[in-house]
Scaffold this motif. Structure first.
Motif, PDB file in Angstrom:
ATOM      1  N   THR A  48      58.952 160.431  47.698  1.00 43.03           N
ATOM      2  CA  THR A  48      57.700 160.939  48.264  1.00 43.03           C
ATOM      3  C   THR A  48      57.200 160.127  49.447  1.00 43.03           C
ATOM      4  OG1 THR A  48      56.264 159.585  46.857  1.00 43.03           O
ATOM      5  CG2 THR A  48      56.993 161.736  45.973  1.00 43.03           C
ATOM      6  N   GLY A  49      57.624 158.880  49.551  1.00 43.79           N
ATOM      7  CA  GLY A  49      57.119 158.005  50.599  1.00 43.79           C
ATOM      8  C   GLY A  49      55.800 157.336  50.247  1.00 43.79           C
ATOM      9  N   LEU A  50      55.250 157.618  49.056  1.00 45.73           N
ATOM     10  CA  LEU A  50      54.016 156.970  48.629  1.00 45.73           C
ATOM     11  C   LEU A  50      54.197 155.458  48.763  1.00 45.73           C
ATOM     12  CD1 LEU A  50      51.188 157.066  47.314  1.00 45.73           C
ATOM     13  CD2 LEU A  50      52.350 157.005  45.103  1.00 45.73           C
ATOM     14  N   THR A  51      53.305 154.820  49.523  1.00 49.43           N
ATOM     15  CA  THR A  51      53.485 153.412  49.871  1.00 49.43           C
ATOM     16  C   THR A  51      52.261 152.597  49.486  1.00 49.43           C
ATOM     17  OG1 THR A  51      54.867 154.072  51.744  1.00 49.43           O
ATOM     18  CG2 THR A  51      54.029 151.823  51.760  1.00 49.43           C
ATOM     19  N   TYR A  52      52.520 151.461  48.840  1.00 50.45           N
ATOM     20  CA  TYR A  52      51.484 150.480  48.517  1.00 50.45           C
ATOM     21  C   TYR A  52      51.805 149.225  49.325  1.00 50.45           C
ATOM     22  CZ  TYR A  52      50.955 153.446  44.388  1.00 50.45           C
ATOM     23  OH  TYR A  52      50.760 154.514  43.553  1.00 50.45           O
ATOM     24  N   THR A 100      75.626 139.138  50.406  1.00 50.94           N
ATOM     25  CA  THR A 100      76.043 140.068  51.446  1.00 50.94           C
ATOM     26  C   THR A 100      75.436 141.447  51.256  1.00 50.94           C
ATOM     27  OG1 THR A 100      78.015 140.636  50.202  1.00 50.94           O
ATOM     28  CG2 THR A 100      78.213 138.864  51.825  1.00 50.94           C
ATOM     29  N   GLN A 101      74.805 141.702  50.119  1.00 50.72           N
ATOM     30  CA  GLN A 101      74.190 143.002  49.840  1.00 50.72           C
ATOM     31  C   GLN A 101      73.027 143.227  50.794  1.00 50.72           C
ATOM     32  OE1 GLN A 101      74.833 145.556  47.945  1.00 50.72           O
ATOM     33  NE2 GLN A 101      72.915 146.620  48.167  1.00 50.72           N
ATOM     34  N   SER A 102      73.031 144.341  51.525  1.00 51.15           N
ATOM     35  CA  SER A 102      71.908 144.619  52.423  1.00 51.15           C
ATOM     36  C   SER A 102      71.239 145.968  52.144  1.00 51.15           C
ATOM     37  CB  SER A 102      72.343 144.544  53.889  1.00 51.15           C
ATOM     38  OG  SER A 102      73.307 145.530  54.161  1.00 51.15           O
ATOM     39  N   ASP A 103      71.733 146.721  51.145  1.00 52.48           N
ATOM     40  CA  ASP A 103      71.038 147.944  50.738  1.00 52.48           C
ATOM     41  C   ASP A 103      69.859 147.563  49.856  1.00 52.48           C
ATOM     42  OD1 ASP A 103      73.029 149.339  52.011  1.00 52.48           O
ATOM     43  OD2 ASP A 103      74.017 150.012  50.184  1.00 52.48           O
ATOM     44  N   LEU A 104      68.737 148.242  50.027  1.00 48.98           N
ATOM     45  CA  LEU A 104      67.579 147.968  49.186  1.00 48.98           C
ATOM     46  C   LEU A 104      67.886 148.366  47.753  1.00 48.98           C
ATOM     47  CD1 LEU A 104      64.710 149.282  51.480  1.00 48.98           C
ATOM     48  CD2 LEU A 104      65.473 146.935  51.164  1.00 48.98           C
ATOM     49  N   LYS A 105      67.459 147.558  46.815  1.00 48.81           N
ATOM     50  CA  LYS A 105      67.643 147.832  45.389  1.00 48.81           C
ATOM     51  C   LYS A 105      66.411 148.570  44.891  1.00 48.81           C
ATOM     52  CE  LYS A 105      69.261 146.934  41.167  1.00 48.81           C
ATOM     53  NZ  LYS A 105      70.334 147.634  40.609  1.00 48.81           N
ATOM     54  N   ALA A 106      66.578 149.834  44.493  1.00 51.98           N
ATOM     55  CA  ALA A 106      65.463 150.641  43.987  1.00 51.98           C
ATOM     56  C   ALA A 106      65.345 150.451  42.483  1.00 51.98           C
ATOM     57  CB  ALA A 106      65.687 152.113  44.317  1.00 51.98           C
ATOM     58  N   PRO A 109      59.528 159.502  53.116  1.00 52.01           N
ATOM     59  CA  PRO A 109      60.669 159.323  52.211  1.00 52.01           C
ATOM     60  C   PRO A 109      61.642 158.288  52.790  1.00 52.01           C
ATOM     61  CG  PRO A 109      60.160 161.644  52.438  1.00 52.01           C
ATOM     62  CD  PRO A 109      59.310 160.907  53.451  1.00 52.01           C
ATOM     63  N   VAL A 110      62.252 157.495  51.932  1.00 51.07           N
ATOM     64  CA  VAL A 110      63.119 156.402  52.369  1.00 51.07           C
ATOM     65  C   VAL A 110      64.432 156.965  52.893  1.00 51.07           C
ATOM     66  CG1 VAL A 110      64.346 154.336  51.619  1.00 51.07           C
ATOM     67  CG2 VAL A 110      62.025 154.781  50.787  1.00 51.07           C
ATOM     68  N   SER A 111      64.762 156.634  54.134  1.00 53.90           N
ATOM     69  CA  SER A 111      65.989 157.119  54.749  1.00 53.90           C
ATOM     70  C   SER A 111      66.987 156.005  55.039  1.00 53.90           C
ATOM     71  CB  SER A 111      65.667 157.880  56.044  1.00 53.90           C
ATOM     72  OG  SER A 111      65.010 157.025  56.960  1.00 53.90           O
TER      73      SER A 111
END
Length: 160
Positions: free
Chosen positions: A56-60, A117-123, A153-155
């Motif tokens: 949804t992109g809801l951001t805090y 080396t991980q650069s993807d965001l962890k959800a 939304p996270v792209s």
């Protein structure tokens, strides 16, 4: 009963019903504690930290400030606690206040220790009433993780 009494009673009833209808229903929430290990305990930096729902992109956002300028090394500041709507899937990232394009961090799931080396965001998937932990370090993967545009939304790349 007089007509004016009936009118007042009817008006009061309508106002009461309108007030009840306007009362928002609280959304279920989860609690996420965000801990930092940046700059060996901190010596003068401030970050805006974001929790963002991937769909949804809801951001805090919250301010995280640590230490003082001038080479003073102070203990790590207290963790931040986010209360987010649940259920949802959230990523966490931050931008340095004084240079947001140059210094940003994404929570990639890297812990303390050797470089990551991980650069993807962890959800993380949150459920109502749940409590969760997110850890930020300044390992290279987190320093170079792409950060999303807030309130959309996270792209950028992310993984569960």
């Amino acid at each position: 009963m007089r007509a004016s009494s009936v009118s007042i009673l009817a008006l009061c009833s309508l106002l009461f019903l309108a007030a009840c209808a306007a009362t928002p229903t609280p959304h279920p929430t989860a609690s996420v504690t965000v801990t930092f290990d940046l700059a060996l305990g901190g010596s003068g930096f401030s970050l805006t930290v974001y929790a963002q729902d991937v769909e949804t992109g809801l951001t805090y956002s919250q301010l995280y400030s640590s230490g003082a300028h001038g080479g003073v090394v102070l203990p790590t500041s207290a963790p931040l606690v986010f209360t987010v709507e649940a259920p949802g899937t959230y990523v966490f990232y931050s931008n340095m206040i004084n240079a947001p394009e140059d210094y940003h961090f994404g929570a990639t799931g890297c812990g303390p220790g050797p470089d990551c080396t991980q650069s993807d965001l962890k959800a993380i998937d949150v459920v109502p009433g749940g409590t969760y932990q997110v850890y930020f370090s300044d390992r290279s993967g987190e320093r170079h993780a792409p950060v999303p545009t807030p309130h959309a939304p996270v792209s950028v790349p992310w993984v569960r």
